[in-house]
Design a protein around this motif. Structure first.
Motif, PDB file in Angstrom:
ATOM      1  N   PHE A   4       0.813  -1.215   0.000  1.00 14.58           N
ATOM      2  CA  PHE A   4       0.000   0.000   0.000  1.00 14.58           C
ATOM      3  C   PHE A   4       0.849   1.268   0.000  1.00 14.58           C
ATOM      4  O   PHE A   4       0.506   2.251  -0.665  1.00 14.58           O
ATOM      5  N   LEU A   5       1.932   1.288   0.752  1.00 17.78           N
ATOM      6  CA  LEU A   5       2.719   2.518   0.902  1.00 17.78           C
ATOM      7  C   LEU A   5       3.404   2.946  -0.388  1.00 17.78           C
ATOM      8  O   LEU A   5       3.377   4.129  -0.747  1.00 17.78           O
ATOM      9  N   ILE A   6       4.030   1.991  -1.094  1.00 18.61           N
ATOM     10  CA  ILE A   6       4.744   2.357  -2.320  1.00 18.61           C
ATOM     11  C   ILE A   6       4.505   1.339  -3.433  1.00 18.61           C
ATOM     12  O   ILE A   6       5.173   1.368  -4.463  1.00 18.61           O
ATOM     13  N   SER A   7       3.554   0.417  -3.235  1.00 24.03           N
ATOM     14  CA  SER A   7       3.148  -0.561  -4.252  1.00 24.03           C
ATOM     15  C   SER A   7       4.248  -1.567  -4.575  1.00 24.03           C
ATOM     16  O   SER A   7       4.513  -1.896  -5.738  1.00 24.03           O
ATOM     17  N   ASP A   8       4.854  -2.133  -3.550  1.00 24.62           N
ATOM     18  CA  ASP A   8       5.924  -3.118  -3.675  1.00 24.62           C
ATOM     19  C   ASP A   8       5.395  -4.390  -4.358  1.00 24.62           C
ATOM     20  O   ASP A   8       4.388  -4.959  -3.951  1.00 24.62           O
ATOM     21  N   ASN A   9       6.105  -4.858  -5.392  1.00 23.39           N
ATOM     22  CA  ASN A   9       5.652  -6.018  -6.158  1.00 23.39           C
ATOM     23  C   ASN A   9       5.886  -7.342  -5.443  1.00 23.39           C
ATOM     24  O   ASN A   9       5.054  -8.251  -5.513  1.00 23.39           O
ATOM     25  N   ASP A  10       7.032  -7.480  -4.757  1.00 22.82           N
ATOM     26  CA  ASP A  10       7.292  -8.736  -4.062  1.00 22.82           C
ATOM     27  C   ASP A  10       6.255  -8.976  -2.972  1.00 22.82           C
ATOM     28  O   ASP A  10       5.863 -10.126  -2.725  1.00 22.82           O
ATOM     29  N   ALA A  11       5.793  -7.905  -2.338  1.00 24.11           N
ATOM     30  CA  ALA A  11       4.760  -8.052  -1.306  1.00 24.11           C
ATOM     31  C   ALA A  11       3.496  -8.676  -1.890  1.00 24.11           C
ATOM     32  O   ALA A  11       2.856  -9.534  -1.265  1.00 24.11           O
ATOM     33  N   TYR A  12       3.126  -8.240  -3.092  1.00 27.12           N
ATOM     34  CA  TYR A  12       1.966  -8.842  -3.772  1.00 27.12           C
ATOM     35  C   TYR A  12       2.212 -10.318  -4.065  1.00 27.12           C
ATOM     36  O   TYR A  12       1.350 -11.176  -3.809  1.00 27.12           O
ATOM     37  N   ASN A  13       3.392 -10.627  -4.607  1.00 24.61           N
ATOM     38  CA  ASN A  13       3.702 -12.017  -4.934  1.00 24.61           C
ATOM     39  C   ASN A  13       3.574 -12.920  -3.713  1.00 24.61           C
ATOM     40  O   ASN A  13       3.040 -14.040  -3.801  1.00 24.61           O
ATOM     41  N   ARG A  14       4.023 -12.433  -2.560  1.00 17.03           N
ATOM     42  CA  ARG A  14       3.997 -13.260  -1.348  1.00 17.03           C
ATOM     43  C   ARG A  14       2.573 -13.455  -0.837  1.00 17.03           C
ATOM     44  O   ARG A  14       2.238 -14.527  -0.304  1.00 17.03           O
ATOM     45  N   MET A  15       1.715 -12.444  -0.980  1.00 15.68           N
ATOM     46  CA  MET A  15       0.316 -12.629  -0.592  1.00 15.68           C
ATOM     47  C   MET A  15      -0.388 -13.578  -1.557  1.00 15.68           C
ATOM     48  O   MET A  15      -1.214 -14.404  -1.147  1.00 15.68           O
ATOM     49  N   TYR A  16      -0.063 -13.476  -2.844  1.00 17.18           N
ATOM     50  CA  TYR A  16      -0.594 -14.389  -3.855  1.00 17.18           C
ATOM     51  C   TYR A  16      -0.209 -15.825  -3.505  1.00 17.18           C
ATOM     52  O   TYR A  16      -1.035 -16.752  -3.574  1.00 17.18           O
ATOM     53  N   GLU A  17       1.043 -16.028  -3.118  1.00 18.12           N
ATOM     54  CA  GLU A  17       1.520 -17.375  -2.773  1.00 18.12           C
ATOM     55  C   GLU A  17       0.857 -17.887  -1.498  1.00 18.12           C
ATOM     56  O   GLU A  17       0.613 -19.084  -1.367  1.00 18.12           O
ATOM     57  N   PHE A  18       0.557 -16.998  -0.575  1.00 21.69           N
ATOM     58  CA  PHE A  18      -0.104 -17.409   0.667  1.00 21.69           C
ATOM     59  C   PHE A  18      -1.554 -17.808   0.410  1.00 21.69           C
ATOM     60  O   PHE A  18      -2.009 -18.866   0.866  1.00 21.69           O
ATOM     61  N   VAL A  19      -2.292 -16.992  -0.316  1.00 24.51           N
ATOM     62  CA  VAL A  19      -3.710 -17.293  -0.564  1.00 24.51           C
ATOM     63  C   VAL A  19      -3.854 -18.422  -1.566  1.00 24.51           C
ATOM     64  O   VAL A  19      -4.682 -19.327  -1.389  1.00 24.51           O
TER      65      VAL A  19
END
Length: 431
Positions: free
Chosen positions: A147-162
């Motif tokens: 949310f703060l700066i739209s980090d891509n790895d953060a998205y990838n890790r949430m995708y992998e978790f869900v």
């Protein structure tokens, strides 16, 4: 480059325009066309070329402060494709928090330490996170960075978790049948995107609490209609392919659904129960904080505020000194890639007691070549979004309301940086 030359050079494929049924309301069109700015005027004359879609959401409260929402549209069509880019991080954050709640495992929550193992080709392990206060990854830290700066790895890790299967099944069960999230921001294949990592949850001493096994999505997807854009693109080997780039099998979120996802997040009681995420009050507060907080207010991660200024992901107010007015907070998610620029926002002015939502996407790509990182974000797209944001803000500022809204729910306490903190700042992020 002059804008008229820009229009002559703009080459698009209109294969996905054939069945589009556009919705435009006279009120929103009148507001936008009253702007004398040259960029706004030129783009408003060519909404198809720029694939413009805008939703302005008026919010009116009753005597009990209950909000009612009314959407006004400009050139909006469910079948008009736009590449959602980082806006997909919003539903992934919601689904990640919901999954944690559904797991009902003691000591596993959004702050719990995680370890990502590599369970299939293309997967990358993750053991530490130097940007966090603990030094370890967690869902909370992924959401902050997304949310703060739209980090891509953060998205990838949430995708992998869900997991690909669970995230799409859940969204479809909530009525978001046209949303399709099937790709991480990684150079991996469709098959590799169907596989997700084994994940371990550890306590503060490193003791194992729970293991989530690797997963594979066996569900099929309906990839239609065919979407091709541009006149050429650079492939993975940086070779120019002289044909439109195909987005048929990419991530997809109709703009109306994106607006509804943010509304659901901020005003869950305003939608039917079937469309609400199963979140706790503390989850909502956490989301509200980081949807609206600035990088300069954040200690972990500690971002370089010259690179990641306050309006870095606040496009409707991004101009000049990069500072937003003190009386305004923007709760939003943006995305930019392949020439598409999108912002879904809830905007609050605490001084003047107004609130509204604004959701907009457009496409700028003068040379018609995709994946070459040559797009008119700075010269066309961002100035246009800024003007649209200011036009709607001024209109809503002067709009009469029967009842003044009580906005205390969104007046949050934000972090303060310690001036004695000498840790190096994060200057470069893949986003």
């Amino acid at each position: 480059m002059r804008l008229n030359i820009f229009l002559l050079l703009l080459v698009l494929s209109f294969s996905d325009f054939a069945n589009c049924q556009f919705r435009t309301d006279s009120l929103l069109e009148k507001i936008l066309r009253s702007d004398t700015n040259s960029i706004v005027r030129n783009l408003m004359q060519h909404p198809d070329d720029y694939r413009i879609q805008i939703i302005y959401t008026q919010i009116d409260r009753d005597a009990a402060n209950k909000p009612a929402f009314r959407n006004y549209y400009f050139h909006v069509a469910r079948d008009l494709y736009f590449y959602p880019a980082s806006t997909v991080k919003l539903p992934l954050a919601l689904l990640s928090l919901e999954k944690l709640n559904r797991m009902h495992i003691p000591a596993v929550n959004k702050f719990t330490r995680m370890v990502y193992d590599s369970s299939y080709s293309g997967q990358q392990p993750l053991f530490t996170d130097s940007s966090s206060e603990t030094g370890y990854p967690s869902i909370a830290q992924f959401i902050r960075k997304a949310f703060l700066i739209s980090d891509n790895d953060a998205y990838n890790r949430m995708y992998e978790f869900v997991g690909q299967e669970e995230l799409n099944r859940r969204l479809h069960s909530m009525g978001y049948a046209d949303i399709r999230i099937v790709r991480q921001f990684l150079p991996i294949s469709e098959s590799e995107n169907r596989h997700t990592n084994q994940i371990r949850f550890l306590d503060s001493n490193g003791k194992l609490i729970y293991v989530q096994p690797p997963a594979f999505n066996k569900d099929s997807f309906q990839y239609s209609p065919v979407v091709k854009i541009g006149k050429g693109y650079l492939n993975a080997r940086d070779s120019l392919i002289h044909e439109p780039m195909e987005f048929t099998r990419h991530n997809r979120i109709p703009l109306e659904d994106l607006q509804k996802l943010l509304q659901t997040t901020l005003f869950p009681l305003s939608v039917p129960e079937s469309k609400r995420f199963h979140l706790r009050p503390s989850d909502y507060l956490f989301l509200y904080e980081y949807l609206s907080q600035y990088p300069s207010e954040t200690t972990f991660p500690k971002y370089d505020t010259a690179a990641f200024f306050d309006s870095y992901v606040k496009f409707y107010f991004q101009k000049g000194g990069h500072q937003l007015p003190e009386n305004i907070r923007v709760f939003n998610k943006v995305g930019w890639a392949y020439g598409f620029l999108t912002d879904v926002s809830y905007i609050v002015d605490f001084k003047n007691h107004i609130e509204f939502m604004l959701t907009c996407t457009l496409y700028t790509n003068a040379d018609g070549i995709l994946n070459d990182n040559i797009y008119e974000y700075d010269s066309v797209a961002l100035p246009y979004l800024y003007r649209v944001g200011q036009d709607i803000y001024q209109y809503d500022l002067n709009r009469k309301r029967k009842f003044q809204p009580d906005l205390k729910k969104f007046q949050l306490k934000y972090e303060r940086r310690d001036p004695a903190d000498t840790r190096p700042s994060i200057k470069d992020v893949d986003n």
